[in-house]
Design a protein around this motif. Structure first.
Motif, PDB file in Angstrom:
ATOM      1  N   PHE A  27       0.828  -1.205   0.000  1.00 41.15           N
ATOM      2  CA  PHE A  27       0.000   0.000   0.000  1.00 41.15           C
ATOM      3  C   PHE A  27       0.864   1.258   0.000  1.00 41.15           C
ATOM      4  CE2 PHE A  27      -2.326   3.334   2.253  1.00 41.15           C
ATOM      5  CZ  PHE A  27      -3.480   3.396   1.507  1.00 41.15           C
ATOM      6  N   LEU A  28       1.852   1.306   0.885  1.00 42.89           N
ATOM      7  CA  LEU A  28       2.687   2.504   0.978  1.00 42.89           C
ATOM      8  C   LEU A  28       3.648   2.639  -0.200  1.00 42.89           C
ATOM      9  CD1 LEU A  28       3.448   2.596   4.806  1.00 42.89           C
ATOM     10  CD2 LEU A  28       1.881   4.044   3.500  1.00 42.89           C
ATOM     11  N   ARG A  31       2.341   4.474  -3.051  1.00 44.82           N
ATOM     12  CA  ARG A  31       2.107   5.902  -2.821  1.00 44.82           C
ATOM     13  C   ARG A  31       3.385   6.628  -2.393  1.00 44.82           C
ATOM     14  NH1 ARG A  31      -1.631   2.523  -2.282  1.00 44.82           N
ATOM     15  NH2 ARG A  31      -3.794   3.002  -2.729  1.00 44.82           N
ATOM     16  N   LEU A  36      -0.305  10.991   1.908  1.00 45.72           N
ATOM     17  CA  LEU A  36      -1.533  10.208   1.730  1.00 45.72           C
ATOM     18  C   LEU A  36      -2.747  11.125   1.724  1.00 45.72           C
ATOM     19  CD1 LEU A  36      -0.889   7.219   4.163  1.00 45.72           C
ATOM     20  CD2 LEU A  36      -0.599   7.260   1.680  1.00 45.72           C
ATOM     21  N   ARG A  37      -3.683  10.810   0.864  1.00 45.93           N
ATOM     22  CA  ARG A  37      -4.958  11.528   0.825  1.00 45.93           C
ATOM     23  C   ARG A  37      -5.806  11.056   2.003  1.00 45.93           C
ATOM     24  NH1 ARG A  37      -4.495   9.820  -5.015  1.00 45.93           N
ATOM     25  NH2 ARG A  37      -3.533  11.617  -5.994  1.00 45.93           N
ATOM     26  N   SER A  39      -8.698   9.600   2.220  1.00 45.32           N
ATOM     27  CA  SER A  39      -9.230   8.240   2.059  1.00 45.32           C
ATOM     28  C   SER A  39      -8.113   7.200   2.187  1.00 45.32           C
ATOM     29  CB  SER A  39      -9.936   8.088   0.708  1.00 45.32           C
ATOM     30  OG  SER A  39      -9.020   8.291  -0.358  1.00 45.32           O
ATOM     31  N   GLU A  40      -6.918   7.562   1.749  1.00 38.40           N
ATOM     32  CA  GLU A  40      -5.777   6.652   1.867  1.00 38.40           C
ATOM     33  C   GLU A  40      -5.322   6.532   3.318  1.00 38.40           C
ATOM     34  OE1 GLU A  40      -3.715   7.246  -2.505  1.00 38.40           O
ATOM     35  OE2 GLU A  40      -3.299   8.716  -0.923  1.00 38.40           O
ATOM     36  N   ARG A  41      -5.410   7.630   4.049  1.00 45.34           N
ATOM     37  CA  ARG A  41      -5.071   7.564   5.476  1.00 45.34           C
ATOM     38  C   ARG A  41      -6.033   6.646   6.214  1.00 45.34           C
ATOM     39  NH1 ARG A  41      -4.869  13.582   6.939  1.00 45.34           N
ATOM     40  NH2 ARG A  41      -5.198  13.864   4.751  1.00 45.34           N
ATOM     41  N   GLU A  43      -7.576   4.059   4.902  1.00 48.31           N
ATOM     42  CA  GLU A  43      -7.218   2.686   4.525  1.00 48.31           C
ATOM     43  C   GLU A  43      -5.942   2.247   5.255  1.00 48.31           C
ATOM     44  OE1 GLU A  43      -7.155  -1.083   2.614  1.00 48.31           O
ATOM     45  OE2 GLU A  43      -8.681   0.328   3.266  1.00 48.31           O
ATOM     46  N   TYR A  44      -4.977   3.137   5.359  1.00 49.05           N
ATOM     47  CA  TYR A  44      -3.742   2.829   6.084  1.00 49.05           C
ATOM     48  C   TYR A  44      -4.059   2.521   7.550  1.00 49.05           C
ATOM     49  CZ  TYR A  44       0.893   3.423   8.137  1.00 49.05           C
ATOM     50  OH  TYR A  44       2.063   3.235   8.828  1.00 49.05           O
TER      51      TYR A  44
END
Length: 63
Positions: A27-28, A31, A36-37, A39-41, A43-44
């Motif tokens: 995942f990281l 990106r 991170l956007r 929404s990505e934060r 998910e993280y």
């Protein structure tokens, strides 16, 4: 506590810590080089919770 069918119906299996850690790395890596956007934060954060749950399960099994 490790998930069981009666406790968490949507989470019947828990990945190993290695699998959860690899999911975070992939995942990281996808990106890399940028922030991170929102929404990505989210998910993280979810991936970190999966990793923590897997780690706890492994520790419970070892105890």
């Amino acid at each position: 506590m490790c998930p069981t069918p009666t406790q968490q119906p949507g989470l019947l299996t828990t990945p190993s810590t290695d699998q959860a850690n690899e999911a975070i790395r992939v995942f990281l890596r996808a990106r890399a080089g940028r922030a991170l956007r929102p929404s990505e934060r989210a998910e993280y954060s979810r991936l970190l919770k999966v990793y923590t749950r897997a780690l706890r399960c492994e520790l419970e099994k070892a105890a």
